[in-house]
Design a protein around this motif. Sequence first.
Motif, PDB file in Angstrom:
ATOM      1  N   PRO A  21       0.831  -1.203   0.000  1.00 19.49           N
ATOM      2  CA  PRO A  21       0.000   0.000   0.000  1.00 19.49           C
ATOM      3  C   PRO A  21       0.868   1.256   0.000  1.00 19.49           C
ATOM      4  CG  PRO A  21       0.108  -0.921   2.204  1.00 19.49           C
ATOM      5  CD  PRO A  21       0.875  -1.869   1.316  1.00 19.49           C
ATOM      6  N   LEU A  22       0.654   2.120  -0.975  1.00 14.61           N
ATOM      7  CA  LEU A  22       1.371   3.390  -1.064  1.00 14.61           C
ATOM      8  C   LEU A  22       0.382   4.531  -0.874  1.00 14.61           C
ATOM      9  CD1 LEU A  22       3.602   2.782  -4.246  1.00 14.61           C
ATOM     10  CD2 LEU A  22       4.028   2.070  -1.879  1.00 14.61           C
ATOM     11  N   ARG A  23       0.730   5.468  -0.019  1.00 12.49           N
ATOM     12  CA  ARG A  23      -0.147   6.622   0.188  1.00 12.49           C
ATOM     13  C   ARG A  23       0.149   7.688  -0.854  1.00 12.49           C
ATOM     14  NH1 ARG A  23      -0.139  11.560   2.653  1.00 12.49           N
ATOM     15  NH2 ARG A  23       2.063  11.318   3.240  1.00 12.49           N
ATOM     16  N   ILE A  24      -0.897   8.262  -1.425  1.00 11.14           N
ATOM     17  CA  ILE A  24      -0.724   9.354  -2.380  1.00 11.14           C
ATOM     18  C   ILE A  24      -0.410  10.630  -1.595  1.00 11.14           C
ATOM     19  CG2 ILE A  24      -1.780  10.733  -4.210  1.00 11.14           C
ATOM     20  CD1 ILE A  24      -3.583   8.374  -4.833  1.00 11.14           C
ATOM     21  N   LYS A  25       0.793  11.110  -1.783  1.00  9.91           N
ATOM     22  CA  LYS A  25       1.252  12.295  -1.056  1.00  9.91           C
ATOM     23  C   LYS A  25       0.790  13.587  -1.727  1.00  9.91           C
ATOM     24  CE  LYS A  25       5.640  14.072   0.815  1.00  9.91           C
ATOM     25  NZ  LYS A  25       7.100  13.781   0.898  1.00  9.91           N
ATOM     26  N   GLN A  26       0.747  13.555  -3.062  1.00 12.25           N
ATOM     27  CA  GLN A  26       0.389  14.753  -3.821  1.00 12.25           C
ATOM     28  C   GLN A  26      -0.119  14.351  -5.203  1.00 12.25           C
ATOM     29  OE1 GLN A  26       3.722  17.350  -4.466  1.00 12.25           O
ATOM     30  NE2 GLN A  26       2.480  19.091  -5.139  1.00 12.25           N
ATOM     31  N   VAL A  27      -1.079  15.100  -5.718  1.00 11.59           N
ATOM     32  CA  VAL A  27      -1.557  14.936  -7.089  1.00 11.59           C
ATOM     33  C   VAL A  27      -1.225  16.212  -7.845  1.00 11.59           C
ATOM     34  CG1 VAL A  27      -3.551  14.558  -8.581  1.00 11.59           C
ATOM     35  CG2 VAL A  27      -3.422  13.408  -6.360  1.00 11.59           C
ATOM     36  N   VAL A  28      -0.445  16.072  -8.921  1.00 14.27           N
ATOM     37  CA  VAL A  28       0.004  17.231  -9.704  1.00 14.27           C
ATOM     38  C   VAL A  28      -0.657  17.181 -11.069  1.00 14.27           C
ATOM     39  CG1 VAL A  28       1.980  18.461 -10.666  1.00 14.27           C
ATOM     40  CG2 VAL A  28       2.218  17.227  -8.491  1.00 14.27           C
ATOM     41  N   ARG A  29      -1.408  18.215 -11.419  1.00 16.97           N
ATOM     42  CA  ARG A  29      -2.033  18.282 -12.735  1.00 16.97           C
ATOM     43  C   ARG A  29      -0.996  18.778 -13.729  1.00 16.97           C
ATOM     44  NH1 ARG A  29      -5.653  15.824 -15.422  1.00 16.97           N
ATOM     45  NH2 ARG A  29      -6.862  15.735 -13.481  1.00 16.97           N
ATOM     46  N   GLU A  30      -0.515  17.879 -14.603  1.00 17.08           N
ATOM     47  CA  GLU A  30       0.535  18.226 -15.560  1.00 17.08           C
ATOM     48  C   GLU A  30      -0.031  18.934 -16.795  1.00 17.08           C
ATOM     49  OE1 GLU A  30       3.529  17.945 -14.728  1.00 17.08           O
ATOM     50  OE2 GLU A  30       3.666  16.330 -13.244  1.00 17.08           O
ATOM     51  N   THR A  31      -1.112  18.385 -17.347  1.00 18.33           N
ATOM     52  CA  THR A  31      -1.817  18.986 -18.479  1.00 18.33           C
ATOM     53  C   THR A  31      -3.306  18.763 -18.242  1.00 18.33           C
ATOM     54  OG1 THR A  31      -1.891  16.993 -19.853  1.00 18.33           O
ATOM     55  CG2 THR A  31       0.090  18.368 -20.022  1.00 18.33           C
ATOM     56  N   GLY A  32      -4.115  19.152 -19.196  1.00 16.95           N
ATOM     57  CA  GLY A  32      -5.547  18.948 -19.044  1.00 16.95           C
ATOM     58  C   GLY A  32      -5.947  17.495 -18.980  1.00 16.95           C
ATOM     59  N   ASP A  33      -5.090  16.598 -19.478  1.00 15.01           N
ATOM     60  CA  ASP A  33      -5.441  15.170 -19.484  1.00 15.01           C
ATOM     61  C   ASP A  33      -4.344  14.283 -18.914  1.00 15.01           C
ATOM     62  OD1 ASP A  33      -3.603  15.393 -21.489  1.00 15.01           O
ATOM     63  OD2 ASP A  33      -4.849  14.547 -23.071  1.00 15.01           O
ATOM     64  N   ALA A  34      -3.513  14.823 -18.050  1.00 16.88           N
ATOM     65  CA  ALA A  34      -2.453  14.010 -17.426  1.00 16.88           C
ATOM     66  C   ALA A  34      -2.180  14.493 -16.013  1.00 16.88           C
ATOM     67  CB  ALA A  34      -1.167  14.069 -18.249  1.00 16.88           C
ATOM     68  N   VAL A  35      -2.006  13.536 -15.104  1.00 12.93           N
ATOM     69  CA  VAL A  35      -1.675  13.851 -13.711  1.00 12.93           C
ATOM     70  C   VAL A  35      -0.469  13.051 -13.273  1.00 12.93           C
ATOM     71  CG1 VAL A  35      -4.031  14.454 -13.020  1.00 12.93           C
ATOM     72  CG2 VAL A  35      -3.238  12.084 -12.785  1.00 12.93           C
ATOM     73  N   SER A  36       0.273  13.608 -12.346  1.00  7.01           N
ATOM     74  CA  SER A  36       1.340  12.868 -11.673  1.00  7.01           C
ATOM     75  C   SER A  36       0.881  12.557 -10.258  1.00  7.01           C
ATOM     76  CB  SER A  36       2.640  13.684 -11.635  1.00  7.01           C
ATOM     77  OG  SER A  36       3.231  13.769 -12.902  1.00  7.01           O
ATOM     78  N   LEU A  37       1.131  11.327  -9.828  1.00  2.00           N
ATOM     79  CA  LEU A  37       0.837  10.907  -8.468  1.00  2.00           C
ATOM     80  C   LEU A  37       2.156  10.721  -7.737  1.00  2.00           C
ATOM     81  CD1 LEU A  37      -1.927   8.192  -9.090  1.00  2.00           C
ATOM     82  CD2 LEU A  37      -2.169  10.680  -8.930  1.00  2.00           C
ATOM     83  N   VAL A  38       2.337  11.473  -6.672  1.00  3.37           N
ATOM     84  CA  VAL A  38       3.541  11.391  -5.852  1.00  3.37           C
ATOM     85  C   VAL A  38       3.223  10.504  -4.659  1.00  3.37           C
ATOM     86  CG1 VAL A  38       5.274  12.688  -4.561  1.00  3.37           C
ATOM     87  CG2 VAL A  38       4.173  13.719  -6.581  1.00  3.37           C
ATOM     88  N   PHE A  39       4.048   9.484  -4.429  1.00  7.42           N
ATOM     89  CA  PHE A  39       3.756   8.489  -3.407  1.00  7.42           C
ATOM     90  C   PHE A  39       4.675   8.606  -2.198  1.00  7.42           C
ATOM     91  CE2 PHE A  39       2.333   6.062  -7.255  1.00  7.42           C
ATOM     92  CZ  PHE A  39       0.981   6.009  -6.908  1.00  7.42           C
ATOM     93  N   ASP A  40       4.109   8.255  -1.070  1.00  7.48           N
ATOM     94  CA  ASP A  40       4.872   8.064   0.153  1.00  7.48           C
ATOM     95  C   ASP A  40       4.972   6.560   0.378  1.00  7.48           C
ATOM     96  OD1 ASP A  40       6.155   8.367   2.563  1.00  7.48           O
ATOM     97  OD2 ASP A  40       4.333   8.759   3.706  1.00  7.48           O
ATOM     98  N   VAL A  41       6.161   6.017   0.274  1.00  2.01           N
ATOM     99  CA  VAL A  41       6.362   4.571   0.431  1.00  2.01           C
ATOM    100  C   VAL A  41       6.602   4.270   1.907  1.00  2.01           C
ATOM    101  CG1 VAL A  41       7.715   2.568  -0.267  1.00  2.01           C
ATOM    102  CG2 VAL A  41       7.375   4.468  -1.870  1.00  2.01           C
ATOM    103  N   PRO A  42       5.793   3.422   2.536  1.00  2.00           N
ATOM    104  CA  PRO A  42       5.997   3.087   3.946  1.00  2.00           C
ATOM    105  C   PRO A  42       7.403   2.535   4.188  1.00  2.00           C
ATOM    106  CG  PRO A  42       3.879   2.247   3.174  1.00  2.00           C
ATOM    107  CD  PRO A  42       4.625   2.722   1.962  1.00  2.00           C
ATOM    108  N   ALA A  43       7.975   2.895   5.313  1.00  2.00           N
ATOM    109  CA  ALA A  43       9.358   2.521   5.626  1.00  2.00           C
ATOM    110  C   ALA A  43       9.638   1.025   5.453  1.00  2.00           C
ATOM    111  CB  ALA A  43       9.708   2.974   7.042  1.00  2.00           C
ATOM    112  N   PRO A  44       8.740   0.126   5.890  1.00  2.00           N
ATOM    113  CA  PRO A  44       9.049  -1.310   5.741  1.00  2.00           C
ATOM    114  C   PRO A  44       9.180  -1.759   4.285  1.00  2.00           C
ATOM    115  CG  PRO A  44       7.279  -0.970   7.329  1.00  2.00           C
ATOM    116  CD  PRO A  44       7.489   0.338   6.636  1.00  2.00           C
TER     117      PRO A  44
END
Length: 352
Positions: A21-44
């Motif tokens: 399970p990865l938590r979504i840390k941030q959603v970045v709107r790159e263009t009108g039809d594309a997004v970047s999802l920035v993840f927080d990876v749990p330490a384990p």
Amino acid sequence: MGQPGGGPDSQDDSAANGFAPLRIKQVVRETGDAVSLVFDVPAPHRPRFCYQAGQFLTLRVHVNGLEHRRCYSMSSSPMAGEDLRITVKRDPGGVVSNWLNDTATAGGEIHAAPPAGRFVLSDTNRDVVAFAGGSGITPVFSLIRWALANTTRTIRLFYANRTRESVIFADALARLADRHPDRLVIEHHLDEDRGVVHAGHVERFVGRPDDVDVYICGPAAFMDTVEATVVGAGVPADRVRLERFDTPDVAAAAANGPAVTATERVTIHLDRQRTTVAYRDGETLLQTARSAGLRAPSSCETGSCGTCMARLTEGSARMINNNALTADEVAEGWVLTCQSLPTSRTITVVYE
């Protein structure tokens, strides 16, 4: 987002199957039809999520009660302190890509398998010539940033899009070119100005292919044009790397494929156990293993990552899609079980 990636499965079950399970840390709107999802990876899980530039993640999500697995390249690079990030472009008819663009929110959770893929920088000092079409820029962007920071290689990028508004990472690419004017050259190709990319565009950009490595990612027609042209121009085929994420219709391929010998039995060697089962028409070797109650390794299930690879020691099989194995590996009997339909009366497959 509630439980976008997890569905009914528990986190423990997900981890046991290779997903975390990865938590979504941030959603970045790159263009009108594309997004970047920035993840927080749990330490384990962080040791399992180390990666090379150009690799991808396999996401497992549930949409309208159905499980889907899709591969998305990382647009981040494995630099110190940089968060893991994928970039997803909306696709006409794309269930998961559209769902992520519409519903992904910070704080949500996605289940992902560890990074995989062979679209990585070769261990050479050759210059890099990259061709990206649309969202195919995602792994190429990761490769370029890594190469600029960690090598002395010169890089030329040909980036094709339909319109100016659809150019992903436009500002970031411009900043990279400004910082590295002697090492990075970018040519933007806009279909609205120059028409669809054809061989002439590619030939002119490649120039003299004396000592370069070529990387290609984008829509299928774009990739086919570029690959055929650069090889025809003299770039050795083993210096051309491609990243494809077409999702093959295995069921249709089984129904429409050439007539083959009816398969009766499949023998599977996994975890030091030998299991023989009757074969059911239309099943891949991976599906057959699952039907037998075996937990065979798998991840993307599109023929891209190589997680499900196994070796045939008896019989034969036809692969619907193969974006992971080399010609030498196939010659040695290796197959991607998620894409393999048996073509002999009996077949034996060994997971090693």
